[in-house]
Design a protein around this motif. Structure first.
Motif, PDB file in Angstrom:
ATOM      1  N   SER A   1      -0.658  -1.760   3.754  1.00  0.00           N
ATOM      2  CA  SER A   1       0.535  -2.477   3.446  1.00  0.00           C
ATOM      3  C   SER A   1       1.369  -2.961   4.677  1.00  0.00           C
TER       4      SER A   1
ATOM      5  N   SER B 253      -0.062 -10.519   4.172  1.00  0.00           N
ATOM      6  CA  SER B 253      -0.339  -9.168   3.350  1.00  0.00           C
ATOM      7  C   SER B 253      -1.440  -8.528   3.360  1.00  0.00           C
TER       8      SER B 253
ATOM      9  N   GLU C 171      -2.822  -3.379  -0.397  1.00  0.00           N
ATOM     10  CA  GLU C 171      -1.857  -3.093  -1.791  1.00  0.00           C
ATOM     11  C   GLU C 171      -0.946  -4.134  -1.949  1.00  0.00           C
TER      12      GLU C 171
ATOM     13  N   LEU D 211       0.760  -4.743  -4.531  1.00  0.00           N
ATOM     14  CA  LEU D 211       1.945  -4.343  -5.427  1.00  0.00           C
ATOM     15  C   LEU D 211       2.792  -3.199  -4.570  1.00  0.00           C
ATOM     16  N   HIS D 212       2.350  -3.296  -3.259  1.00  0.00           N
ATOM     17  CA  HIS D 212       3.176  -2.143  -2.287  1.00  0.00           C
ATOM     18  C   HIS D 212       3.503  -2.949  -1.257  1.00  0.00           C
ATOM     19  N   ASP D 213       3.412  -4.351  -1.046  1.00  0.00           N
ATOM     20  CA  ASP D 213       3.629  -4.913   0.114  1.00  0.00           C
ATOM     21  C   ASP D 213       4.662  -5.740  -0.035  1.00  0.00           C
TER      22      ASP D 213
ATOM     23  N   CYS E 171       5.336  -8.356  -3.300  1.00  0.00           N
ATOM     24  CA  CYS E 171       5.202  -7.859  -4.573  1.00  0.00           C
ATOM     25  C   CYS E 171       5.821  -8.576  -5.701  1.00  0.00           C
TER      26      CYS E 171
END
Length: 309
Positions: free
Chosen positions: A195, A284, A287, A289-291, A294
């Motif tokens: 990330s 980005s 991940e 969803l963890h960047d 998100c």
């Protein structure tokens, strides 16, 4: 109020109880999203996505693949799928969860979301059983060149002959994933590729269920799955009308910084898929969803779901 339900079911490997999580919406269920997590992590890391979906009336269900998270039969099996046909067993576990969940919600759209290794498992699922889906979201996926996968398969087989299927090597993992380096820019950890948000990287490193170096056996299974997914004859077995959404960070080393995911996207189009969308997120990494992006990613997923399922 969103309800979390935890449960298990017997894996098709005959020895593992597969751990699962389901987030149920407060009101009626407008659709189901099944989540397949990535390599060396676990399904609980997708609680943010699952809770977001439940808030918008989508039931989200996920499982820890065999050898991951809380689906580990014995300590030595962490980072290992199975001694035989491990990839097929992980895909079959996804299908079992789909059948169980679909039986409870037979009249709503059903979408499969796969991230990284989960995306490769999802792509094998599309080839074998995609007729029972209404859509698929592929996050952090790629399609390495054929010669790269061939070379990786040879190196993995050499290591297995020398050390066995439970041999663990970070260098071998990087080779199998097509990563020239495990660092990015002025990296401060070996996992900065995860990330662009340092706090997210630190959380990953602090999670005892993340970061296990995968066994050579698992890498052999995964590379074999990636080669299976890349065969044009297999790609043509997918439902050509199935809506598919590709999501990737432009700085994702796993995706070749955009190049690998574009190859995968084009392979779907070349196979005759008629409803394929690609979204790349600048600055980005792997991940999403963890960047830092998100929030935008979640909104993009929701808009796509509402338009397709």
């Amino acid at each position: 109020m969103t309800t979390l339900r935890e449960f298990t079911f017997p894996s098709c490997d005959g020895k593992t109880n597969v751990y699962c999580r389901a987030f149920l919406p407060e009101q009626g269920v407008r659709g189901v999203v099944q989540i397949a997590h990535g390599l060396a992590e676990h399904c609980t890391r997708y609680d943010g996505l699952a809770a977001f979906l439940a808030e918008h009336d989508y039931l989200a269900v996920s499982n820890d693949h065999i050898g991951h998270g809380r689906s580990v039969a014995a300590p030595e099996d962490a980072g290992f799928l199975s001694g035989r046909s491990g990839w097929d067993k992980a895909v079959e576990d996804l299908r079992r969860l789909r059948v169980m969940t679909g039986a409870q919600y037979p009249d709503v759209p059903y979408v499969l979301f796969g991230h990284s290794m989960g995306s490769f498992l999802a792509r094998t699922y599309l080839i074998r059983s995609g007729h029972d889906l209404d859509g698929c979201i592929l996050s952090g996926t790629c399609q390495p060149p054929r010669h790269t996968l061939t070379a990786a398969a040879l190196l993995i087989e050499q290591d297995i002959r020398r050390h066995g299927t439970h041999w663990r090597s970070r260098k071998l993992m990087q080779t199998a994933l097509g990563m020239r380096s495990n660092t990015v820019g002025t990296a401060h950890t070996i996992c900065d590729w995860v990330s662009s948000d340092p706090e997210a990287v630190d959380e990953y490193l602090a999670d005892p269920l993340c970061g296990t170096t995968p066994t050579a056996g698992l890498l052999r299974d995964m590379v074999g799955g990636m080669r299976f997914n890349a065969q044009p004859s297999n790609l043509r077995r997918m439902d050509p009308a199935l809506p598919v959404l590709f999501l990737s960070g432009e700085q994702d080393l796993i995706g070749g910084c955009g190049r690998g995911v574009i190859r995968a996207y084009r392979s779907f189009l070349n196979a005759g898929m008629t409803d394929v969308t690609l979204k790349l997120y600048p600055d980005s990494m792997h991940e999403l969803l963890h960047d830092r992006c998100c929030g935008k990613v979640l909104q993009d997923i929701l808009r796509w779901l509402e338009s397709k399922a």
